[in-house]
Design a protein around this motif. Structure first.
Motif, PDB file in Angstrom:
ATOM      1  N   ASP A 239       0.692  -1.202  -0.045  1.00 56.99           N
ATOM      2  CA  ASP A 239       0.252  -0.002  -0.001  1.00 56.99           C
ATOM      3  C   ASP A 239       0.847   1.024  -0.134  1.00 56.99           C
ATOM      4  O   ASP A 239       0.280   2.284  -1.234  1.00 56.99           O
ATOM      5  N   SER A 242       2.548   1.520  -3.475  1.00 53.80           N
ATOM      6  CA  SER A 242       1.378   2.410  -4.547  1.00 53.80           C
ATOM      7  C   SER A 242       1.539   3.558  -4.440  1.00 53.80           C
ATOM      8  O   SER A 242       1.316   4.206  -5.087  1.00 53.80           O
ATOM      9  N   ARG A 268      -1.739  -8.661  -2.129  1.00 47.92           N
ATOM     10  CA  ARG A 268      -1.627  -6.880  -2.191  1.00 47.92           C
ATOM     11  C   ARG A 268      -1.305  -6.276  -3.873  1.00 47.92           C
ATOM     12  O   ARG A 268      -2.181  -5.662  -4.114  1.00 47.92           O
ATOM     13  N   ARG A 272      -3.999  -4.696  -6.788  1.00 47.65           N
ATOM     14  CA  ARG A 272      -3.841  -3.384  -6.981  1.00 47.65           C
ATOM     15  C   ARG A 272      -3.219  -2.988  -8.391  1.00 47.65           C
ATOM     16  O   ARG A 272      -2.839  -1.557  -9.349  1.00 47.65           O
TER      17      ARG A 272
END
Length: 453
Positions: A239, A242, A268, A272
């Motif tokens: 995350d 990203s 993950r 994404r």
């Protein structure tokens, strides 16, 4: 003059090599490298004395001596001879390696533990220096070395990957000798074999795809996280990655980490819409980041983060530092300062971005960790704590620790806690009990004298 370097990590070896290249260590007629493996099972690790990628770095030294040949079956970390045996060991090393113990300078990593601490004791007349080993160098000593050793430590040689911030190891007497980031980068580049960088599937990674490098850490093995928490942390790393809007994520897992970590990162990344690749080659993270032209590097609190930031100018990010700081026990845990450094360097709008302010934070945390060894830093700790708001203070300092050390910002004590608080080695209640008993005993003696007994 003979300079002997007892080193166990590639980072430490690169630091020593860069310091030699920069002319920071003076002249020596003979430079001896003594590599050793500190892993619990040495046979499973390729040490710095044998790693082919480090061959040019070993070339900075006139010779390489094998510590294991003299220790035999002893593990280097368990080598702790008695004081009575130290002169015998000095004679053994002197004869085996052709040393003059009166004309020797000894450079070690991790001076608090064997075998480095043992070597410091074996040569009582040698000049002593510490070679830094990443962010741990910024932490205070974990144990007191004793005056006979501490007084001889003249300098701390370290890669200046947090420019403007001095390490705490060896303070207040040792002189800090920073190795410039540019020189350190040159030495790190020598560990690049020049071969194509391939992922585990054999696909090339050194292409022009916008990539974030994500570094895995095996924190559950250290007891810092549970397996489930570590899996969640690795998802958080994706995350964080990203935020740079990459096309691809390259994941470099810890060599000992289970496949579960890689699975969590892959899932993950794919969720994404990112391409995913896993790298398990031998390149250090700093070299890998340059080879794949990473737009950013993300990790928990790896030393590689400030290193790539200082040497390559690559942006860095972290995840999970707040949770790790809150759960890290005991407060003296040596991972605390690396965590604080990475957290302060990677926070958005960090209030500790200025080097002078960051130094103040590290000094304060260092004192709170080791109030006796780093007692000289108490005024610095008090200065910082008087200026922090509650949220910043609680981020880096446990209220119980502040109370124990009676530092600014400690929570107010209730009457019961005041009675139980230690005062000169005894709790207040115990102190009053002893005072009453002493008065009773004195009164009894006076009464016996008055009655002629």
């Amino acid at each position: 003059m003979t300079q002997m370097f007892a080193l166990h990590s590639a980072y430490g070896l690169a630091t020593a090599a860069a310091a030699i290249d920069e002319g920071l260590l003076g002249d020596a007629a003979d430079r001896v490298l003594v590599p050793f493996v500190s892993a619990q099972v040495p046979e499973t690790v390729v040490g710095i004395g044998a790693d082919p990628l480090l061959e040019s770095l070993r070339g900075r030294f006139d010779r390489v001596e094998d510590l294991g040949a003299l220790l035999g079956a002893r593990h280097p970390s368990d080598w702790q001879p008695t004081d009575a045996d130290l002169p015998l060991w000095e004679k053994l090393f002197t004869r085996a390696w052709g040393l003059d113990p009166d004309d020797l300078e000894l450079f070690v990593q991790s001076p608090q533990v064997a075998p480095a601490r043992t070597l410091l004791s074996i040569f009582p007349r040698a000049r002593l220096s510490i070679i830094g080993d990443g962010l741990m160098t910024y932490s205070p000593m974990r144990v007191a070395l004793g005056r006979s050793i501490a007084a001889r430590i003249g300098q701390v040689v370290y890669a200046d990957v947090v420019p403007g911030v001095r390490p705490l190891v060896g303070t207040p007497t040792a002189t800090p000798i920073p190795v410039p980031p540019a020189r350190f980068r040159q030495v790190l580049s020598e560990t690049d074999s020049g071969e194509p960088v391939l992922d585990v599937a054999g696909a090339a990674l050194d292409d022009a795809v916008p990539t974030v490098l994500v570094l895995g850490q095996y924190l559950s093995a250290l007891g810092l996280l549970t397996t489930r928490e570590e899996t969640a942390l690795h998802r958080d790393l994706i995350d964080r990655a990203s935020s740079w809007s990459p096309q691809r994520v390259v994941f470099k897992p810890h060599p000992a980490a289970p496949p579960l970590q890689t699975d969590a990162v892959r899932e993950r990344a794919l969720s994404r819409g990112l391409e995913f690749a896993e790298y398990r080659g031998a390149l250090p993270a700093e070299v890998l980041a340059e080879r794949i032209d990473a737009v950013a590097v993300v990790a928990g609190f790896s030393t590689a983060l400030p290193t790539v930031r200082a040497t390559l100018g690559i942006p860095v990010g972290s995840a999970g530092t707040v949770r790790l700081l809150a759960g890290l026990e005991p407060f003296e845990n040596s991972n605390r300062v690396p965590l604080v450094l990475v957290d302060a360097l990677t926070r958005e709008d960090s209030p500790h971005g200025d080097p002078a302010r960051l130094q103040l934070l590290i000094d304060a945390v260092g004192h709170a960790m080791q109030p006796e060894i780093a007692g000289h830093l108490r005024p610095r700790a008090e200065l910082l704590l008087r200026t922090l708001d509650a949220s910043e203070r609680d981020r880096y300092f446990a209220p119980e620790r502040l109370s124990l050390l009676r530092l600014p910002g400690a929570p107010a004590e209730g009457p019961v806690r005041r009675m139980l608080r230690s005062a000169g080695g005894a709790g207040r209640v115990e102190q009053w009990r002893l005072t009453v008993r002493g008065a009773r005993n004195r009164a009894g003696r006076v009464w016996r004298v008055m009655r002629g007994r």
